[in-house]
Write an enzyme that holds these catalytic residues in place. Sequence first.
Site, PDB file in Angstrom:
ATOM      1  N   SER A  65       0.456  -1.425   0.023  1.00 55.02           N
ATOM      2  CA  SER A  65      -0.393   0.176   0.192  1.00 55.02           C
ATOM      3  C   SER A  65       1.007   1.062   0.352  1.00 55.02           C
ATOM      4  CB  SER A  65      -1.119   0.628   1.106  1.00 55.02           C
ATOM      5  OG  SER A  65      -2.014   1.228   0.720  1.00 55.02           O
ATOM      6  N   ASP A 121      -2.153   6.039  -3.646  1.00 55.49           N
ATOM      7  CA  ASP A 121      -0.861   5.700  -3.151  1.00 55.49           C
ATOM      8  C   ASP A 121      -0.828   4.862  -3.562  1.00 55.49           C
ATOM      9  OD1 ASP A 121      -3.379   3.487  -3.015  1.00 55.49           O
ATOM     10  OD2 ASP A 121      -2.724   2.904  -0.342  1.00 55.49           O
ATOM     11  N   ASP A 131      -0.836   1.086  -4.298  1.00 53.63           N
ATOM     12  CA  ASP A 131      -2.077   0.337  -4.469  1.00 53.63           C
ATOM     13  C   ASP A 131      -2.912   0.990  -5.181  1.00 53.63           C
ATOM     14  OD1 ASP A 131      -2.437   0.564  -2.068  1.00 53.63           O
ATOM     15  OD2 ASP A 131      -3.299  -1.067  -2.170  1.00 53.63           O
ATOM     16  N   ASP A 173      -5.856   1.963  -3.800  1.00 56.19           N
ATOM     17  CA  ASP A 173      -7.506   1.376  -3.472  1.00 56.19           C
ATOM     18  C   ASP A 173      -7.166   3.244  -2.499  1.00 56.19           C
ATOM     19  OD1 ASP A 173      -4.935   1.680  -1.433  1.00 56.19           O
ATOM     20  OD2 ASP A 173      -6.173  -0.516  -0.643  1.00 56.19           O
TER      21      ASP A 173
END
Length: 445
Positions: free
Chosen positions: A102, A241, A243, A245
């Site tokens: 993340s 960010d 990834d 999400d």
Amino acid sequence: MARKYFGTDGIRGLTNADKMTAEMAMKVGMAAGKHFLRGDHRHRVVIGKDTRLSGYMLESALVAGFTSVGMDVVLLGPMPTPAVAMLTASMRADMGVMLSASHNPFFDNGIKLFGPDGYKLSDADEAAIEEGIDGHVDLAPAADIGRARRVDDAKGRYIHFAKTTFPHDLTLDGLKIVVDCANGAAYQVAPAALWELGADVIAIGVTPNGRNINDQVGSTAPLTLRETVVASGAHIGIALDGDADRLIVVDETGQIVDGDQLMATIASGWARQGRLRGGGLVATVMSNLGLERHLAAQGLGLVRTAVGDRYVLEKMRASGYNVGGEQSGHIILSDYATTGDGLVAALQVLAEVVRAGAPASEVLRRFEPLPQLLKNVRFSGGQPLENATVKSVIASAEAELTGKGRLLIRKSGTEPLIRVMAEGEDEKQVETVVDRIVEAVKAAA
């Protein structure tokens, strides 16, 4: 029973140390693959990743693990976490995997798992996989070993999906948008989707090299985005960010708009259109009291959960809500996605800006937040929150804030951190309370 490997968002750790080794990834592939070998059909797993250097190593190890138990592998390459969830369901796969830590630095990585419906796994599934990691897993006969193949049009599939969530009667024509992709998983798909919807796109954080993911870019480091928005005269800035999400927005003046304000914007718009379900939204204990008051003034409710988007989603599914998320920018819109999706959330925010025909600073500033301060204390081991002095300091702080604010202290589910947050109407009091607790925790850590 406490989980040994899984945290609040999959398995995460320092690469080539702790839990993030090639050996562990292979064991996860074997255990998870075996767990989802149900029925007599040919089984399939979808694997995506962000742009971390370690993604190559862990991806290969996962492929070895899954194929060794007889599961075929579909490789997507660098793709947002929500894209993996979406493609898992649309490709009728038995499960999906996202390799990402993340918003963490490149030297961390993680393994996020999704079931065949595109939702993150239940506690029971994770417990079963942990048992397989530590136990024996039967390998497939030689003739039944799985195959691996790469899907070249995965990016196009996700871009098309994201665009379908934007209202058909609107376009982004005339909007200059800066999008910061954090040198992460959305570095190709997010700028493309915005451009195809008509926006004048300025893309930053789109030159990943394996080591620069989230490095002074992205939703947790929005300074470059703020500077670019102001310098370019853009109407709005969007930060994802690593990834993708998570979403944070910057208005045309360079001011940051957090997840609470964005959820308020989406929920208010959907309520006006008759689309909001559940009579409000779901957020965590971290969300500002100002959000709760703002919603109440509109006759809408706020249900709070523990920190972690999985808990938000569980409550949304159980109680029929279709908007929820976290102050940090994880926003779940269950009409479209099974997990947080920064790009889809951004498109809903942009729709509100377009409909209003007003500057982002006017549209997105929905309420005045109460002073809130969060500080993190890193610890190397032990249970600092069980220390008698720490407990005494916390009790004193809670008494001091009674009727004036609230206090939240918790251990991170993904990092060795104690998070100390206080909120109240007196900013100075909030700062004093947090600093006092932080010092006590440091002394005990």
